[in-house]
Enzyme design. Structure first.
Site, PDB file in Angstrom:
ATOM      1  N   LYS A  89       0.800  -1.224   0.000  1.00 27.33           N
ATOM      2  CA  LYS A  89       0.000   0.000   0.000  1.00 27.33           C
ATOM      3  C   LYS A  89       0.837   1.280   0.000  1.00 27.33           C
ATOM      4  O   LYS A  89       0.424   2.303  -0.522  1.00 27.33           O
ATOM      5  CB  LYS A  89      -0.963  -0.003   1.182  1.00 27.33           C
ATOM      6  CG  LYS A  89      -2.090  -1.020   0.985  1.00 27.33           C
ATOM      7  CD  LYS A  89      -3.292  -0.674   1.819  1.00 27.33           C
ATOM      8  CE  LYS A  89      -4.500  -1.491   1.408  1.00 27.33           C
ATOM      9  NZ  LYS A  89      -4.353  -2.923   1.765  1.00 27.33           N
ATOM     10  N   GLU A 111      -9.867   6.849   3.585  1.00 33.40           N
ATOM     11  CA  GLU A 111     -10.759   5.875   4.209  1.00 33.40           C
ATOM     12  C   GLU A 111      -9.909   4.665   4.552  1.00 33.40           C
ATOM     13  O   GLU A 111      -8.875   4.429   3.934  1.00 33.40           O
ATOM     14  CB  GLU A 111     -11.871   5.474   3.238  1.00 33.40           C
ATOM     15  CG  GLU A 111     -11.508   4.363   2.230  1.00 33.40           C
ATOM     16  CD  GLU A 111     -10.388   4.705   1.244  1.00 33.40           C
ATOM     17  OE1 GLU A 111     -10.134   5.910   1.027  1.00 33.40           O
ATOM     18  OE2 GLU A 111      -9.756   3.767   0.717  1.00 33.40           O
ATOM     19  N   SER A 377       1.402  -9.906  -0.973  1.00 31.87           N
ATOM     20  CA  SER A 377       1.097  -8.480  -0.840  1.00 31.87           C
ATOM     21  C   SER A 377       1.478  -7.901   0.516  1.00 31.87           C
ATOM     22  O   SER A 377       1.728  -6.710   0.623  1.00 31.87           O
ATOM     23  CB  SER A 377      -0.398  -8.241  -1.106  1.00 31.87           C
ATOM     24  OG  SER A 377      -1.192  -9.065  -0.268  1.00 31.87           O
TER      25      SER A 377
HETATM   26  C1  LIG Z   1      -5.210  -3.930   1.493  1.00 32.27           C
HETATM   27  C2  LIG Z   1      -4.532  -5.199   1.227  1.00 32.27           C
HETATM   28  C3  LIG Z   1      -4.916  -6.044   0.165  1.00 32.27           C
HETATM   29  C4  LIG Z   1      -6.094  -5.777  -0.721  1.00 32.27           C
HETATM   30  O1  LIG Z   1      -6.029  -4.615  -1.469  1.00 32.27           O
HETATM   31  P1  LIG Z   1      -5.774  -4.578  -3.053  1.00 32.27           P
HETATM   32  O2  LIG Z   1      -6.069  -3.181  -3.415  1.00 32.27           O
HETATM   33  O3  LIG Z   1      -6.712  -5.556  -3.681  1.00 32.27           O
HETATM   34  O4  LIG Z   1      -4.359  -4.957  -3.281  1.00 32.27           O
HETATM   35  C5  LIG Z   1      -4.177  -7.190  -0.058  1.00 32.27           C
HETATM   36  N1  LIG Z   1      -3.129  -7.524   0.733  1.00 32.27           N
HETATM   37  C6  LIG Z   1      -2.744  -6.755   1.768  1.00 32.27           C
HETATM   38  C7  LIG Z   1      -1.579  -7.190   2.594  1.00 32.27           C
HETATM   39  C8  LIG Z   1      -3.432  -5.573   2.057  1.00 32.27           C
HETATM   40  O5  LIG Z   1      -3.033  -4.813   3.090  1.00 32.27           O
END
Ligand SMILES: *Cc1c(COP(=O)(O)O)cnc(C)c1O
Length: 399
Positions: A89, A111, A377
């Site tokens: 993020k 948000e 992610s």
């Molecule tokens: C917020 C988040 C997501 C989901 O958000 P996307 O916009 O779909 O990438 C996925 N993995 C993690 C670790 C997150 O913090």
């Protein structure tokens, strides 16, 4: 076939900017300026400098040998979990705060659901000395205390939202309301590839550093700059968009995305928006939305707080519709097994969101020569309580 946004802000029939009259001018300003800013030399220098020295990029592309052995292919993990603040993020918030500054904005709002985007926004606001207000449903404020405390420590004001179910969609409505009251000085940092045009495209471009790095790193490791499979989880779609961005028009690359099945597609407790959603308008974009017969938004459910959004980015709605991407629902229990599998095989504790794409691996039939790049992610620190509870429950069952 073009999978990128068109001049009007659409991906096929999804996207656009469905916004209240009072926001027309600020959204139009952003539409007219974001590409100029993103493509300017001064932005690029500052953005890439911060990605390197502050975020810690490039993130490694790690060959996961034991996981590869298990699934009979060559799996590389793109390690977004190693970024500052623990997920992808920050790539987006760093970029958007620079855009905000270049456009002369002096106040930031955001948000947040689970609090991850709130923390990433509060972090860059501290870095840039900008006041920051984060809207968060009261239910989420209560169940995500550590992130609320981090945001406050970073200097942000966290506003608990009491409307609706007091979760992410209500927080988003409240942030839009704030933006309408302060259109001239306030920049709204949206956390995923959602919202009115140009947000989905701007966020995808800011996350596209992920696939730009994958290209270079694969060339080095495999002698070719493309994989056979790209895999990522989708909540709103930003880490997936970043992972696939530079490969969208490369037909050699199969794209597999995982969405949160919750307790099962037919259970009434799911967040699999692409499978269950119908066309509608949510938070400024035409997309797939989980809604009932009357068009009322249905509350999504997933064990993972970062994936339970009732909409989906318009880019991803179009990728599904055009069959450019295969979208697999992965249920809570499948994601949970994947958490422990990655931990045992590779010594990496993934975020629950990321575990959903790991949970899609058993559903695919690989060839031993296939090169698979899967984006992790985020890291699992924030989910430790859920993991510990799961271990305690399974110990009870085994006794
Ligand atoms: C917020 C988040 C997501 C989901 O958000 P996307 O916009 O779909 O990438 C996925 N993995 C993690 C670790 C997150 O913090």
């Amino acid at each position: 076939m073009n999978y990128q946004v068109d001049e009007k802000g659409y991906y096929g029939r999804f996207g656009g900017a469905y916004i209240p009259e009072i926001l027309h001018k600020c959204v139009e300003d952003l539409q007219n300026n974001y590409l100029k800013v993103l493509e300017s030399d001064s932005f690029r220098m500052e953005y890439h400098g911060l990605l390197r020295d502050y975020v810690g990029r490039p993130s490694p592309l790690y060959f996961a040998e034991r996981l590869s052995g298990k699934y009979g292919c060559r799996i590389y993990l793109k390690r977004e979990d190693l970024n500052h603040t623990g997920a992808h993020k920050i790539n987006n918030t760093i970029g958007q705060i620079l855009v905000a500054r270049k456009m002369g904005k002096t106040r930031v709002i955001a948000e947040t659901g689970a609090g991850q985007h709130g923390v990433a926004t509060a972090t860059v606001c501290a870095l840039m000395n900008m006041p920051c207000v984060v809207y968060m449903g009261k239910t989420d404020v209560e169940r995500q205390q550590p992130n609320v405390e981090k945001m406050r420590m970073l200097g942000a004001t966290v506003v608990p939202v009491l409307s609706g179910n007091m979760t992410l969609k209500d927080a988003t409505n409240e942030a839009i309301r704030d933006w309408c009251s302060h259109p001239s000085d306030t920049f709204y940092i949206i956390g995923s590839t959602v919202g009115p045009h140009p947000y989905p495209d701007m966020v995808a471009r800011l996350q596209s550093v992920i696939s730009a790095e994958i290209k270079r790193q694969l060339e080095e490791r495999e002698g070719r700059d493309y994989p056979d499979y790209l895999m990522a989880c989708v909540g709103g779609g930003s880490n997936a968009a970043g992972t696939i961005y530079h490969y969208l028009n490369d037909g050699r690359v199969k794209i597999v995305l995982a969405e949160a099945g919750g307790e099962g597609l037919l259970s009434g407790r799911s967040a699999a928006t692409i499978h269950l959603g119908k066309e509608g308008v949510l938070h400024g974009a035409r997309t797939l939305v989980m809604q009932d017969e009357d068009g009322q938004i249905e509350e999504p459910y997933s064990i993972s707080a970062g994936l339970d959004y009732p909409g989906i980015g318009p880019m991803h709605a179009n990728l599904s519709e055009t069959k450019r991407a295969v979208i697999l629902p992965v249920n809570d229990d499948e994601a949970m097994s994947a958490v422990f599998e990655l931990t045992k095989l590779e010594g990496i504790i993934p975020a629950l969101e990321s575990a959903h794409v790991l949970g899609a691996l058993p559903k695919l039939d690989f060839d031993s020569r296939d090169v698979v790049v899967l984006t992790v992610s985020g890291r699992g620190d924030k989910d430790m309580e859920t993991y510990l509870r799961f271990m305690a429950d399974s110990n009870l069952k085994n006794e």
